[in-house]
Design an enzyme around this catalytic site. Structure first.
Site, PDB file in Angstrom:
ATOM      1  N   GLU A   1      -1.419   5.984  -9.106  1.00 22.22           N
ATOM      2  CA  GLU A   1      -2.398   6.959  -8.586  1.00 22.22           C
ATOM      3  C   GLU A   1      -2.272   8.296  -9.302  1.00 22.22           C
ATOM      4  O   GLU A   1      -1.183   8.805  -9.535  1.00 22.22           O
ATOM      5  CB  GLU A   1      -2.219   7.162  -7.064  1.00 22.22           C
ATOM      6  CG  GLU A   1      -3.225   8.165  -6.496  1.00 22.22           C
ATOM      7  CD  GLU A   1      -3.347   8.146  -4.969  1.00 22.22           C
ATOM      8  OE1 GLU A   1      -2.892   7.179  -4.337  1.00 22.22           O
ATOM      9  OE2 GLU A   1      -3.903   9.115  -4.424  1.00 22.22           O
TER      10      GLU A   1
ATOM     11  N   ASP B   1       0.855  -1.187   0.000  1.00 21.70           N
ATOM     12  CA  ASP B   1       0.000   0.000   0.000  1.00 21.70           C
ATOM     13  C   ASP B   1       0.900   1.249   0.000  1.00 21.70           C
ATOM     14  O   ASP B   1       1.825   1.357   0.820  1.00 21.70           O
ATOM     15  CB  ASP B   1      -0.849  -0.049   1.286  1.00 21.70           C
ATOM     16  CG  ASP B   1      -1.973   0.956   1.313  1.00 21.70           C
ATOM     17  OD1 ASP B   1      -2.409   1.395   0.236  1.00 21.70           O
ATOM     18  OD2 ASP B   1      -2.439   1.283   2.432  1.00 21.70           O
TER      19      ASP B   1
ATOM     20  N   ASN C   1     -10.231   0.566  -0.304  1.00 19.89           N
ATOM     21  CA  ASN C   1      -9.258   0.472   0.789  1.00 19.89           C
ATOM     22  C   ASN C   1      -9.847   0.927   2.119  1.00 19.89           C
ATOM     23  O   ASN C   1     -10.367   2.056   2.218  1.00 19.89           O
ATOM     24  CB  ASN C   1      -8.070   1.399   0.493  1.00 19.89           C
ATOM     25  CG  ASN C   1      -7.180   0.890  -0.606  1.00 19.89           C
ATOM     26  OD1 ASN C   1      -7.530  -0.039  -1.322  1.00 19.89           O
ATOM     27  ND2 ASN C   1      -6.008   1.495  -0.729  1.00 19.89           N
TER      28      ASN C   1
ATOM     29  N   SER D   1     -12.903   4.560   4.629  1.00 14.68           N
ATOM     30  CA  SER D   1     -13.510   4.207   5.909  1.00 14.68           C
ATOM     31  C   SER D   1     -14.772   5.037   6.132  1.00 14.68           C
ATOM     32  O   SER D   1     -14.858   6.185   5.684  1.00 14.68           O
ATOM     33  CB  SER D   1     -12.513   4.446   7.055  1.00 14.68           C
ATOM     34  OG  SER D   1     -11.615   3.352   7.141  1.00 14.68           O
TER      35      SER D   1
ATOM     36  N   HIS E   1      -9.149   4.847  -2.420  1.00 16.92           N
ATOM     37  CA  HIS E   1      -8.487   4.879  -1.109  1.00 16.92           C
ATOM     38  C   HIS E   1      -9.370   5.658  -0.133  1.00 16.92           C
ATOM     39  O   HIS E   1     -10.397   6.220  -0.522  1.00 16.92           O
ATOM     40  CB  HIS E   1      -7.128   5.581  -1.228  1.00 16.92           C
ATOM     41  CG  HIS E   1      -6.074   4.720  -1.827  1.00 16.92           C
ATOM     42  ND1 HIS E   1      -4.980   4.294  -1.125  1.00 16.92           N
ATOM     43  CD2 HIS E   1      -5.970   4.172  -3.063  1.00 16.92           C
ATOM     44  CE1 HIS E   1      -4.230   3.531  -1.915  1.00 16.92           C
ATOM     45  NE2 HIS E   1      -4.806   3.443  -3.102  1.00 16.92           N
TER      46      HIS E   1
ATOM     47  N   ASP F   1      -8.802   1.009   6.270  1.00 20.73           N
ATOM     48  CA  ASP F   1      -7.844   0.790   7.352  1.00 20.73           C
ATOM     49  C   ASP F   1      -8.359   1.410   8.652  1.00 20.73           C
ATOM     50  O   ASP F   1      -8.487   0.744   9.686  1.00 20.73           O
ATOM     51  CB  ASP F   1      -6.487   1.400   6.965  1.00 20.73           C
ATOM     52  CG  ASP F   1      -5.399   1.088   7.988  1.00 20.73           C
ATOM     53  OD1 ASP F   1      -5.651   0.312   8.917  1.00 20.73           O
ATOM     54  OD2 ASP F   1      -4.287   1.634   7.859  1.00 20.73           O
ATOM     55  N   SER F   2      -8.702   2.704   8.597  1.00 22.01           N
ATOM     56  CA  SER F   2      -9.059   3.429   9.826  1.00 22.01           C
ATOM     57  C   SER F   2     -10.219   2.779  10.583  1.00 22.01           C
ATOM     58  O   SER F   2     -10.219   2.739  11.822  1.00 22.01           O
ATOM     59  CB  SER F   2      -9.416   4.875   9.500  1.00 22.01           C
ATOM     60  OG  SER F   2      -8.305   5.522   8.925  1.00 22.01           O
TER      61      SER F   2
END
Ligand code: G3H
Ligand code: 13P
Ligand code: ZN
Length: 330
Positions: A145, A93, A275, A235, A232, A277-278
């Site tokens: 990106e 990542d 994506n 969350s 990305h 993560d948080s």
């Protein structure tokens, strides 16, 4: 040189082609430790979902690349033991240099991201192409990106986002040879995405942030039909976790994430990797704080990391089933 093929992993090529056709997105969950990995695999096996295991530069520094690679190999064996041979990608990542990407490719990663989004356009093209030329020799897929997300990506913090310019995408993809493209349409990294003051309140009293720029996504899809797009910073910042963290001694700012309905809409388009993560960090921290508050004499890490892992699994199952639509697609 360690090939991902010998570790029971796959690259993202077929996974993305299937996701675009099927109108869902593959979850890309970050992991740094055993409990996060267990929760991801348990949830993806339970929902029969393909999965991308993401490792950031920070995760490499924290957990060691040899350990992470062997954990990913073990994840495949664990999934089969649990009864479902789900496809698993091991992905770098936000790779920040050719050397980091090469190191991951040489160490069993099946996919890498080279993030040149902060560079001038021509430098982004040159760096991304260099990574693609190396990666493709080993059948490793590459994510590039265009456009910059606000928030924190491995020590690099961007105050403001710059949306992806649709007029650049065809040139970028054809000159670099990337397999997928991360774009900026209003998502951002971290738990502090939207200030509640900038949100509106819907009929159910829920705070709704400014909508993602679906017009930009649609224009990109028109120019790159059927090409895998990545989101990305996706969350949703579940409010129950923020409240729980603050109830048990935390000090998180009030913040609003990306609404699930908007992610669902994106997943139905050519967005085939989302994506997250948080949200995992919030779920784990909420449970650890709650258990330690309620059982102050507890000092066995399994007693607080176990419930955190269980909550994480529940949250990932919900995302696969109700948000990304990846359930039953393995
Ligand atoms: O996009 C960034 C990911 O959430 C990884 O975060 O660099 O703190 O591991 P990290
Ligand atoms: P979140 O911070 O929204 O979870 O985004 C994670 C991400 O984009 C990892 O690359
Ligand atoms: Zn990211």
């Amino acid at each position: 040189m360690i090939s991902y093929k010998d570790l029971g992993l796959v690259n993202s090529k077929k996974m993305f082609a299937k996701a675009i056709k099927g109108g869902y997105a593959v979850p890309a969950y970050n992991f740094n430790n055993l409990e996060q990995l267990q929760a991801i695999i348990q949830a993806c096996v339970a929902t029969k979902s393909p999965v991308i295991l993401q490792v950031s530069k920070g995760a490499r520094d924290y957990a060691n690349i040899n350990l992470l690679r062997n954990m990913a190999r073990g994840a495949g064996e664990y999934a089969r033991e649990l009864g479902c041979d789900i496809p698993i990608v091991l992905h770098l990542d936000h790779g920040d240099s050719f050397e980091t990407c090469k190191d991951c490719i040489d160490n069993g990663f099946s996919s890498v991201m080279i993030d040149g989004s902060h560079l001038p356009y021509e430098e982004n093209v040159a760096l991304t192409k260099k990574v693609v030329d190396y990666a493709h020799k080993f059948d490793v897929t590459v994510e590039g990106e265009l456009g910059v997300l606000a928030g924190i990506e491995d020590e690099v913090s961007h105050e403001k986002s710059n949306y992806t310019k649709p007029e650049e995408v065809v040139d970028f993809v054809s000159r670099t040879g990337v397999d997928s493209l991360a774009i900026s349409i209003g998502t951002s990294h971290g738990a502090n995405k939207f200030d509640p003051a900038h949100c509106t309140v819907n009929e159910e009293g829920i705070l709704i942030p400014p909508p993602l720029r679906f017009d930009i996504l649609e224009e990109i899809e028109r120019r790159l039909p059927g090409f895998p797009i990545v989101l990305h910073g996706s969350s949703s910042v579940p409010q129950e976790y923020v409240k729980k963290i603050n109830k048990y001694g935390g000090k998180l700012k009030d913040s609003v994430g990306i609404p699930e309905e908007q992610l669902r809409r994106a997943a139905k388009s050519s967005v085939c990797k989302i994506n997250i993560d948080s949200d995992g960090r919030l779920a784990m921290t909420a449970m650890v704080r709650e258990v330690l508050h309620n059982k102050p004499a507890e000092f066995d890490p399994r007693k607080y990391l176990g419930p955190a892992r269980e909550e994480l699994k529940k949250m990932y199952m919900h995302k696969n089933t109700n948000v990304l639509g990846s359930a039953n697609q393995a």
